[in-house]
Design a protein around this motif. Structure first.
Motif, PDB file in Angstrom:
ATOM      1  N   GLY A  52       1.197  -1.290  -0.168  1.00  0.00           N
ATOM      2  CA  GLY A  52       0.514   0.185   0.521  1.00  0.00           C
ATOM      3  C   GLY A  52       1.325   0.914   0.029  1.00  0.00           C
ATOM      4  N   ARG A  53       1.668   1.083  -0.100  1.00  0.00           N
ATOM      5  CA  ARG A  53       3.362   2.032  -0.281  1.00  0.00           C
ATOM      6  C   ARG A  53       3.892   2.225  -1.744  1.00  0.00           C
ATOM      7  N   GLU A  54       3.998   4.092  -2.299  1.00  0.00           N
ATOM      8  CA  GLU A  54       3.807   3.614  -3.097  1.00  0.00           C
ATOM      9  C   GLU A  54       5.988   4.635  -2.850  1.00  0.00           C
ATOM     10  N   THR A  55       6.729   3.731  -4.024  1.00  0.00           N
ATOM     11  CA  THR A  55       7.649   4.118  -4.289  1.00  0.00           C
ATOM     12  C   THR A  55       8.045   4.023  -5.593  1.00  0.00           C
ATOM     13  N   GLY A  66       3.219  10.927  -0.561  1.00  0.00           N
ATOM     14  CA  GLY A  66       2.370  10.277   0.095  1.00  0.00           C
ATOM     15  C   GLY A  66       3.520  10.530   1.756  1.00  0.00           C
ATOM     16  N   ASP A  67       2.693  10.072   3.282  1.00  0.00           N
ATOM     17  CA  ASP A  67       3.567   9.819   3.640  1.00  0.00           C
ATOM     18  C   ASP A  67       4.217   8.798   4.017  1.00  0.00           C
ATOM     19  N   GLU A  68       4.104   7.801   3.413  1.00  0.00           N
ATOM     20  CA  GLU A  68       4.487   6.622   3.480  1.00  0.00           C
ATOM     21  C   GLU A  68       4.454   6.534   2.102  1.00  0.00           C
ATOM     22  N   GLY A  69       5.042   7.128   1.163  1.00  0.00           N
ATOM     23  CA  GLY A  69       5.670   6.999   0.029  1.00  0.00           C
ATOM     24  C   GLY A  69       7.165   6.980   0.225  1.00  0.00           C
ATOM     25  N   ILE A  70       8.038   6.729  -0.383  1.00  0.00           N
ATOM     26  CA  ILE A  70       9.500   6.636  -0.880  1.00  0.00           C
ATOM     27  C   ILE A  70      10.399   7.068  -2.614  1.00  0.00           C
ATOM     28  N   VAL A  71      11.079   7.788  -2.460  1.00  0.00           N
ATOM     29  CA  VAL A  71      11.691   8.385  -3.943  1.00  0.00           C
ATOM     30  C   VAL A  71      13.510   8.083  -3.879  1.00  0.00           C
ATOM     31  N   ILE A  72      13.354   6.976  -4.588  1.00  0.00           N
ATOM     32  CA  ILE A  72      14.742   6.892  -4.994  1.00  0.00           C
ATOM     33  C   ILE A  72      14.732   7.915  -5.954  1.00  0.00           C
ATOM     34  N   LEU A  73      15.733   8.832  -6.050  1.00  0.00           N
ATOM     35  CA  LEU A  73      16.449   9.671  -6.615  1.00  0.00           C
ATOM     36  C   LEU A  73      17.764  10.109  -6.893  1.00  0.00           C
ATOM     37  N   VAL A  99      12.521   8.912   2.316  1.00  0.00           N
ATOM     38  CA  VAL A  99      11.245   8.702   3.067  1.00  0.00           C
ATOM     39  C   VAL A  99       9.589   9.588   3.709  1.00  0.00           C
ATOM     40  N   GLY A 100       8.533   9.628   3.328  1.00  0.00           N
ATOM     41  CA  GLY A 100       7.576  10.262   4.005  1.00  0.00           C
ATOM     42  C   GLY A 100       7.770  10.561   5.100  1.00  0.00           C
ATOM     43  N   ARG A 101       6.925  11.817   6.166  1.00  0.00           N
ATOM     44  CA  ARG A 101       6.988  11.303   7.152  1.00  0.00           C
ATOM     45  C   ARG A 101       6.383   9.689   8.042  1.00  0.00           C
ATOM     46  N   GLY A 102       6.176   9.450   7.662  1.00  0.00           N
ATOM     47  CA  GLY A 102       5.147   8.265   7.989  1.00  0.00           C
ATOM     48  C   GLY A 102       5.987   6.271   8.182  1.00  0.00           C
ATOM     49  N   LEU A 103       6.994   7.104   7.292  1.00  0.00           N
ATOM     50  CA  LEU A 103       8.281   5.869   7.719  1.00  0.00           C
ATOM     51  C   LEU A 103       9.162   6.194   8.434  1.00  0.00           C
ATOM     52  N   GLU A 104       9.745   6.963   8.510  1.00  0.00           N
ATOM     53  CA  GLU A 104      10.838   8.066   9.256  1.00  0.00           C
ATOM     54  C   GLU A 104      11.323   7.088  10.608  1.00  0.00           C
ATOM     55  N   ALA A 105      10.206   6.382  11.227  1.00  0.00           N
ATOM     56  CA  ALA A 105      10.613   5.225  12.457  1.00  0.00           C
ATOM     57  C   ALA A 105      11.384   4.296  11.683  1.00  0.00           C
TER      58      ALA A 105
END
Length: 141
Positions: free
Chosen positions: A47-50, A77-84, A96-102
């Motif tokens: 359910g998380r966008e990468t 999104g807050d639970e998404g990831i960007v690989i740049l 990573v979005g704020r929802g995944l930082e921990a």
């Protein structure tokens, strides 16, 4: 706000093209398709966008803020990831979005880059490095 400050804070001027936006033209069509399928499957499972993005240049911007602004602009999104990847500057960032930082810390992202991705990139295997990074990120879910 002067024009220079506005340019620095403006969202990156590239358009999203699915899960993989190869604006730097670094991947073959087959490699893009393989990555697209992998990332679509990852979202279906978690359910998380990468997303994976290559840009020709950061145009003097910090890669961290560039990745964050890109993720915000594209509503990852807050639970998404960007690989740049920025080949001109020879930089890579996993944001990573704020929802995944921990769950997926900056230190963990840097370890994934250093251990899984950079050895492949240095050997000229960009696609393999991206796939290794995505596999390592999956273990963080």
């Amino acid at each position: 706000v002067d024009a220079a400050a506005a340019a620095v804070t403006a969202a990156p001027p590239i358009e999203q093209r699915g899960w993989v936006t190869d604006a730097a033209d670094m991947l073959t069509p087959q490699q893009r398709e393989t990555l697209e399928r992998r990332l679509a499957g990852l979202q279906a499972a978690t359910g998380r966008e990468t997303i994976v993005v290559t840009v020709p240049s950061l145009h003097g911007r910090d890669i961290s803020s560039y990745a964050r602004d890109l993720g915000n602009r594209w509503a990852v999104g807050d639970e998404g990831i960007v690989i740049l990847l920025a080949p001109t500057e020879q930089l890579v960032r996993i944001a990573v979005g704020r929802g995944l930082e921990a769950q997926i810390t900056d230190a963990m992202c840097q370890d994934i880059i250093d251990a899984a991705m950079l050895p492949e990139f240095r050997a000229g295997r960009l696609h393999e490095g991206l796939m290794a990074g995505i596999a390592a990120l999956e273990s963080g879910f």
